[in-house]
Enzyme design. Structure first.
Site, mmCIF file in Angstrom:
data_model
loop_
_atom_site.group_PDB
_atom_site.id
_atom_site.type_symbol
_atom_site.label_atom_id
_atom_site.label_comp_id
_atom_site.label_asym_id
_atom_site.label_seq_id
_atom_site.Cartn_x
_atom_site.Cartn_y
_atom_site.Cartn_z
ATOM 1 N N HIS A 96 1.587 5.280 -1.673
ATOM 2 C CA HIS A 96 1.428 6.546 -2.393
ATOM 3 C C HIS A 96 2.647 7.054 -3.020
ATOM 4 O O HIS A 96 3.643 7.395 -2.208
ATOM 5 C CB HIS A 96 0.822 7.502 -1.458
ATOM 6 C CG HIS A 96 -0.658 7.142 -0.980
ATOM 7 N ND1 HIS A 96 -1.892 7.082 -1.488
ATOM 8 C CD2 HIS A 96 -0.979 6.421 0.143
ATOM 9 C CE1 HIS A 96 -2.841 6.823 -0.803
ATOM 10 N NE2 HIS A 96 -2.346 6.241 0.038
ATOM 11 N N LEU A 97 2.674 7.251 -4.354
ATOM 12 C CA LEU A 97 3.660 8.102 -4.951
ATOM 13 C C LEU A 97 3.631 9.137 -5.566
ATOM 14 O O LEU A 97 4.505 10.059 -5.899
ATOM 15 C CB LEU A 97 4.145 6.794 -6.023
ATOM 16 C CG LEU A 97 4.645 5.600 -5.556
ATOM 17 C CD1 LEU A 97 5.231 4.399 -6.648
ATOM 18 C CD2 LEU A 97 6.141 5.708 -4.839
ATOM 19 N N ARG A 98 2.293 9.725 -5.759
ATOM 20 C CA ARG A 98 2.011 11.048 -6.248
ATOM 21 C C ARG A 98 2.403 10.973 -7.961
ATOM 22 O O ARG A 98 2.756 10.210 -8.421
ATOM 23 C CB ARG A 98 2.318 12.326 -5.352
ATOM 24 C CG ARG A 98 2.427 12.122 -3.999
ATOM 25 C CD ARG A 98 1.095 11.958 -3.549
ATOM 26 N NE ARG A 98 0.677 12.118 -2.016
ATOM 27 C CZ ARG A 98 -0.245 11.571 -1.364
ATOM 28 N NH1 ARG A 98 -1.331 10.923 -2.013
ATOM 29 N NH2 ARG A 98 -0.218 11.644 0.018
ATOM 30 N N HIS B 19 -10.613 1.223 1.489
ATOM 31 C CA HIS B 19 -10.128 2.211 2.443
ATOM 32 C C HIS B 19 -11.403 2.162 3.419
ATOM 33 O O HIS B 19 -12.502 2.924 3.279
ATOM 34 C CB HIS B 19 -10.075 3.693 2.326
ATOM 35 C CG HIS B 19 -9.580 4.354 3.313
ATOM 36 N ND1 HIS B 19 -8.422 5.261 3.392
ATOM 37 C CD2 HIS B 19 -10.256 4.724 4.232
ATOM 38 C CE1 HIS B 19 -8.552 6.005 4.482
ATOM 39 N NE2 HIS B 19 -9.720 5.789 5.041
ATOM 40 N N ASP C 279 1.371 2.593 3.677
ATOM 41 C CA ASP C 279 0.476 3.682 3.367
ATOM 42 C C ASP C 279 1.474 4.999 3.443
ATOM 43 O O ASP C 279 0.924 6.136 3.945
ATOM 44 C CB ASP C 279 -0.612 3.822 4.471
ATOM 45 C CG ASP C 279 -1.730 5.002 4.206
ATOM 46 O OD1 ASP C 279 -1.673 5.239 2.926
ATOM 47 O OD2 ASP C 279 -2.336 5.224 4.996
ATOM 48 N N HIS D 41 3.593 14.448 1.438
ATOM 49 C CA HIS D 41 3.059 15.949 1.431
ATOM 50 C C HIS D 41 4.157 16.995 1.617
ATOM 51 O O HIS D 41 4.789 16.748 2.556
ATOM 52 C CB HIS D 41 1.764 16.184 2.404
ATOM 53 C CG HIS D 41 0.565 15.299 2.076
ATOM 54 N ND1 HIS D 41 -0.251 15.406 1.196
ATOM 55 C CD2 HIS D 41 -0.011 14.290 2.988
ATOM 56 C CE1 HIS D 41 -1.297 14.764 1.195
ATOM 57 N NE2 HIS D 41 -1.194 13.703 2.272
ATOM 58 N N ASN E 209 -5.372 7.220 -6.150
ATOM 59 C CA ASN E 209 -6.048 8.540 -5.605
ATOM 60 C C ASN E 209 -5.452 9.656 -6.024
ATOM 61 O O ASN E 209 -5.062 10.562 -5.228
ATOM 62 C CB ASN E 209 -6.655 8.446 -4.106
ATOM 63 C CG ASN E 209 -5.648 8.502 -3.299
ATOM 64 O OD1 ASN E 209 -4.288 7.720 -3.639
ATOM 65 N ND2 ASN E 209 -5.558 8.934 -2.260
ATOM 66 N N HIS F 270 0.970 -1.196 0.161
ATOM 67 C CA HIS F 270 0.024 -0.144 -0.108
ATOM 68 C C HIS F 270 0.973 1.325 0.054
ATOM 69 O O HIS F 270 1.562 1.731 1.011
ATOM 70 C CB HIS F 270 -0.834 -0.161 1.293
ATOM 71 C CG HIS F 270 -1.786 1.185 1.237
ATOM 72 N ND1 HIS F 270 -3.262 0.969 1.132
ATOM 73 C CD2 HIS F 270 -1.700 2.455 1.191
ATOM 74 C CE1 HIS F 270 -3.809 2.113 1.289
ATOM 75 N NE2 HIS F 270 -3.008 2.951 1.327
ATOM 76 N N HIS G 61 -4.831 -0.793 5.703
ATOM 77 C CA HIS G 61 -4.203 -0.003 6.788
ATOM 78 C C HIS G 61 -5.150 -0.208 7.929
ATOM 79 O O HIS G 61 -5.518 0.784 8.491
ATOM 80 C CB HIS G 61 -3.868 1.221 6.536
ATOM 81 C CG HIS G 61 -5.007 2.221 5.655
ATOM 82 N ND1 HIS G 61 -6.227 2.127 6.136
ATOM 83 C CD2 HIS G 61 -4.598 3.015 4.368
ATOM 84 C CE1 HIS G 61 -6.944 2.830 5.213
ATOM 85 N NE2 HIS G 61 -6.114 3.343 4.310
ATOM 86 N N ALA H 258 -3.599 14.986 5.575
ATOM 87 C CA ALA H 258 -3.329 13.489 6.447
ATOM 88 C C ALA H 258 -2.398 12.649 5.629
ATOM 89 O O ALA H 258 -2.366 12.476 4.284
ATOM 90 C CB ALA H 258 -4.577 12.924 6.477
ATOM 91 N N LYS I 181 -9.385 -0.261 -5.925
ATOM 92 C CA LYS I 181 -9.265 0.319 -4.923
ATOM 93 C C LYS I 181 -10.622 1.323 -4.447
ATOM 94 O O LYS I 181 -11.040 1.922 -5.314
ATOM 95 C CB LYS I 181 -8.159 1.481 -4.613
ATOM 96 C CG LYS I 181 -7.964 1.991 -3.240
ATOM 97 C CD LYS I 181 -7.876 1.159 -2.076
ATOM 98 C CE LYS I 181 -7.909 2.033 -0.657
ATOM 99 N NZ LYS I 181 -6.662 2.747 -0.673
#
Length: 333
Positions: A14-16, A131, A237, A241, A40, A12, A165, A253, A94
């Site tokens: 996030h790589l943006r 989620h 996760d 940011h 997302n 899980h 998560h 978050a 997802k």
């Protein structure tokens, strides 16, 4: 002292996109053989064309490291033809309840209405990643979603449903009741509680969704991870940011753990005399749940102190400025 992990997996991540992707992708690609990449973005990944372009961008950003992005589609009411076309290129779909977390606008607003699509995912053997939070009181959101997981597990017994998560002892109990349920757990939820986030001065870099819970929840999660329960997988996760979005009103978050995951996990499992079960937690369990073989990639950690940087680009990492006891041995590429 050294330990070598074989094809560690982050289930899980996030790589943006854009500059942020260029900053964070090499950090995960160095330490992991593969990772499940969240969809997302803005706009979200809802088409095969966008998914393939995003995958190509990740592979380029990860260079020169060997790294396999395991791609996901953002849940919507897909038709069978679209899912069949996407199936060879994805590890799952997802589902986000609408507005429940970062970049989840446009997610599901009617949980009952999704069941025809769940039946289609079941028939096509495409896992559902969720989620799992309600819009209720923040500490109760996961608990309030557990009956949804239970209903879906009963109605779609051949559908692999991954509770993403998880943060509560209740989720672990549900995991044991249904063989088609699996779960991921993060590093930070094994280490912190809500007290670390807001018990003294507010620590924005520990604010995440689902929010960290009570000590008894953390202890239950830690015990399950240390025991390498078969359907419990590691998923970071890790969610970067920029500092101006974290140290701000309306704090975003997400905890950025990617640079420190394996050193902290090795230290955690070593302190609890469970190093022999770390391989299962960070790789073998996920291989069994998803039924896939990742690229061969040994990752060695050496017991050698190093200091975590204050920032990586514009992002403050977990354990910033602190000294860790284990270091990833960077391979020659």
């Amino acid at each position: 002292m050294e330990i070598t992990l074989h094809a560690p997996l982050d289930m899980h991540l996030h790589l943006r996109e854009g500059a942020m992707l260029q900053t964070v992708a090499p950090l995960s690609a160095r330490d992991f053989a593969a990772a499940v990449v969240m969809p997302n973005l803005v706009p979200p990944v809802t088409s095969l064309e966008r998914l393939l372009a995003y995958r190509e961008a990740i592979v380029a950003a990860a260079q020169p490291h060997q790294f396999l992005p395991l791609m996901t589609l953002f849940f919507q009411d897909y038709d069978e033809a679209s899912l069949r076309a996407a199936r060879p290129h994805i590890i799952g779909v997802k589902l986000y309840p609408d507005g429940v977390t970062t970049n989840s606008a446009g997610g599901v607003s009617d949980l009952a209405a999704v069941e025809p699509t769940l039946a289609l995912l079941e028939r096509l053997a495409i896992p559902l990643l969720v989620h799992g939070e309600s819009h209720g009181f923040v500490l109760d959101r996961e608990a309030e979603f557990l009956p949804v997981y239970e209903r879906w597990a009963q109605r779609f017994p051949q559908l692999t449903i991954v509770m993403e998560h998880i943060t509560t002892a209740g989720a672990l109990q549900l995991l044991q009741r249904y063989p088609n349920l699996a779960a991921t757990v993060t590093l930070h939820h094994l280490l912190i509680t809500l007290d670390d986030v807001a018990g003294g001065l507010l620590c924005p870099h520990l604010f995440c969704k689902p929010i960290a819970k009570r000590p008894e929840d953390r202890e239950a999660l830690l015990a399950a991870a240390l025991a390498a329960q078969p359907r419990l997988m590691f998923g970071s996760d890790s969610a970067p940011h920029p500092v101006d979005r974290k140290e701000a009103a309306g704090c975003a978050a997400g905890v950025f753990t990617a640079p420190v995951i394996l050193p902290l996990l090795v230290d955690l499992f070593a302190r609890h005399h469970a190093l022999e079960r770390l391989q299962a937690f960070v790789s073998d369990n996920a291989r069994a749940v998803y039924g896939f073989t990742p690229p061969a990639k040994p990752v060695t950690l050496r017991q050698e102190a190093w200091q975590v940087p204050a920032r990586y680009g514009t992002v403050v990492p977990f354990y910033a400025n602190q000294t860790l006891a284990w270091r990833v041995e960077v391979p020659r590429v």
